[in-house]
Enzyme design. Structure first.
Site, PDB file in Angstrom:
ATOM      1  N   THR A 177      -6.714 -23.778 -14.383  1.00  0.00           N
ATOM      2  CA  THR A 177      -8.062 -23.301 -14.055  1.00  0.00           C
ATOM      3  C   THR A 177      -9.166 -23.907 -14.928  1.00  0.00           C
ATOM      4  O   THR A 177      -9.004 -24.054 -16.132  1.00  0.00           O
ATOM      5  CB  THR A 177      -8.159 -21.755 -14.185  1.00  0.00           C
ATOM      6  OG1 THR A 177      -7.101 -21.166 -13.458  1.00  0.00           O
ATOM      7  CG2 THR A 177      -9.471 -21.224 -13.665  1.00  0.00           C
ATOM      8  N   ARG A 205      -0.946 -17.874  -1.653  1.00  0.00           N
ATOM      9  CA  ARG A 205      -1.267 -16.984  -2.786  1.00  0.00           C
ATOM     10  C   ARG A 205      -2.651 -17.333  -3.344  1.00  0.00           C
ATOM     11  O   ARG A 205      -2.963 -18.485  -3.604  1.00  0.00           O
ATOM     12  CB  ARG A 205      -0.212 -17.141  -3.872  1.00  0.00           C
ATOM     13  CG  ARG A 205      -0.505 -16.380  -5.175  1.00  0.00           C
ATOM     14  CD  ARG A 205      -1.197 -17.244  -6.209  1.00  0.00           C
ATOM     15  NE  ARG A 205      -1.291 -16.604  -7.526  1.00  0.00           N
ATOM     16  CZ  ARG A 205      -2.008 -17.083  -8.531  1.00  0.00           C
ATOM     17  NH1 ARG A 205      -2.685 -18.213  -8.385  1.00  0.00           N
ATOM     18  NH2 ARG A 205      -2.051 -16.473  -9.679  1.00  0.00           N
ATOM     19  N   GLY A 228      -5.929 -18.391 -16.973  1.00  0.00           N
ATOM     20  CA  GLY A 228      -4.657 -17.827 -17.397  1.00  0.00           C
ATOM     21  C   GLY A 228      -3.928 -17.219 -16.216  1.00  0.00           C
ATOM     22  O   GLY A 228      -4.063 -17.686 -15.076  1.00  0.00           O
TER      23      GLY A 228
HETATM   24  N1  GLY Z   1      -6.002 -18.282 -13.199  1.00  0.00           N
HETATM   25  C1  GLY Z   1      -5.689 -18.993 -12.055  1.00  0.00           C
HETATM   26  C2  GLY Z   1      -4.630 -18.441 -11.235  1.00  0.00           C
HETATM   27  O1  GLY Z   1      -3.814 -17.653 -11.680  1.00  0.00           O
HETATM   28  O2  GLY Z   1      -4.594 -18.781 -10.080  1.00  0.00           O
END
Ligand code: GLY
Length: 312
Positions: A177, A205, A228
């Site tokens: 991310t 997802r 994260g």
């Molecule tokens: N922080 C990004 C994710 O878990 O998709």
């Protein structure tokens, strides 16, 4: 008026020493790109998007080209942009869109909706002449090698998001991310976040990044971007939690630290976040081993490598 400013993250997790320099340089370069937009009178939203777009195009980062691969070996991206007047646009599970953050902006500026997913989002990108490609073109060698390694070492292909988000299980996980929080010369705030999500995620997802208040939030008090383990950040509405602390009078540093403390105390979650408040104070904190931060001024070495639990 406050000084225009930006803070950028390039992901949190177990960023191994051999790629740490890439993350550090890339995050710093992205912050410079965003700061330049601000210094030439640009708006906070333009600056945040410019910084994130830079990282989407840098294959070191898990966003845009170079994203982590899902369980079927495909790059599927999520992104969000939000401004302090609570305008927001987000996309999730998009394939073959070079810069998902630009598509999030299209959702904000050209639709009555907040979040558009999958094929509908790709059609929107096409309608607005955004750069599209074969999704395979967004796969880079390093991610493919990592995917093959993970697949081969997991005969049952079982994926445990709790364990797989920890440093020990994925010692080479190149983080996840990207995000940017900006304050412009008019005192306006904005956040932009973008991700390929977790490696080996199920197709379809969506993580915290495109969820308002989960992984990203912006309002009159400040802008927040998380990184994260998405499922953990969503469960405690991490971005909104930090934002609400600002509203209650916490300083930027207190808000980031207390949000991470809350994440750990509630569910022992692994995530980090960055924040800029309306006075231009920037802060970050993480419960992961490392977080890659980009700001234009140079950072003390010990704050740029192994992160403490919270920034002083
Ligand atoms: N922080 C990004 C994710 O878990 O998709």
């Amino acid at each position: 008026m406050p000084k225009p400013t930006i803070i950028v993250h390039g992901g949190a997790g177990s960023i191994q020493p051999y790629i740490w320099q890439e993350f550090r340089d890339g995050s710093h370069a992205a912050a410079k790109v965003g700061q330049q937009v601000l210094d030439t009178g640009g708006q906070a939203l333009d600056a945040a998007i410019a910084a994130v777009r830079y990282m989407e195009d840098d294959i070191a980062f898990n966003a845009g080209t170079g994203s982590a691969l899902n369980r079927e070996g495909t790059v599927e991206c999520d992104a969000l942009v939000m401004t302090d007047d609570l305008q927001c646009g987000a996309v999730a599970s998009v394939l073959g869109v070079r810069n998902p953050v630009e598509l999030a902006r299209v959702v904000l500026e050209h639709t009555p909706h907040l979040l558009i997913v999958g094929e509908g989002a790709v059609r929107l990108a096409r309608a607005h002449q955004l750069a599209l490609c074969d999704p395979a073109e967004m796969i880079v060698e390093r991610r493919l090698a990592r995917y093959m390694q993970m697949v081969q070492t997991r005969a049952d292909f079982e994926f445990d998001p709790e364990k797989d988000a920890t440093d020990d299980v994925l010692p080479d996980a190149p983080s996840d991310t990207v995000g940017a929080c900006a304050l412009d010369s008019r005192g306006r705030l904005a956040v932009a976040s973008s991700t390929g999500g977790m490696a080996l995620k199920l197709p379809g997802r969506a993580g915290d990044t495109p969820i308002i208040g989960g992984g990203s939030y912006c309002g009159p008090a400040g802008a927040v971007s998380c990184t994260g383990h998405g499922e953990a950040a969503m469960r405690v509405c991490l971005a909104k939690y930090a934002y609400d602390l600002l509203v209650q009078g916490a300083s930027a540093a207190e808000a980031t630290r207390r949000a991470i403390d809350h994440l750990v105390a509630s569910i022992d979650g692994r995530a980090g976040l960055i924040l800029v408040d309306r006075a231009g104070n920037r802060a970050w904190a993480t419960s992961t081993r490392r977080i890659s931060i980009g700001i234009v001024e140079s950072l003390p070495e010990d704050n740029h490598g192994f992160m403490p639990k919270a920034q002083p």
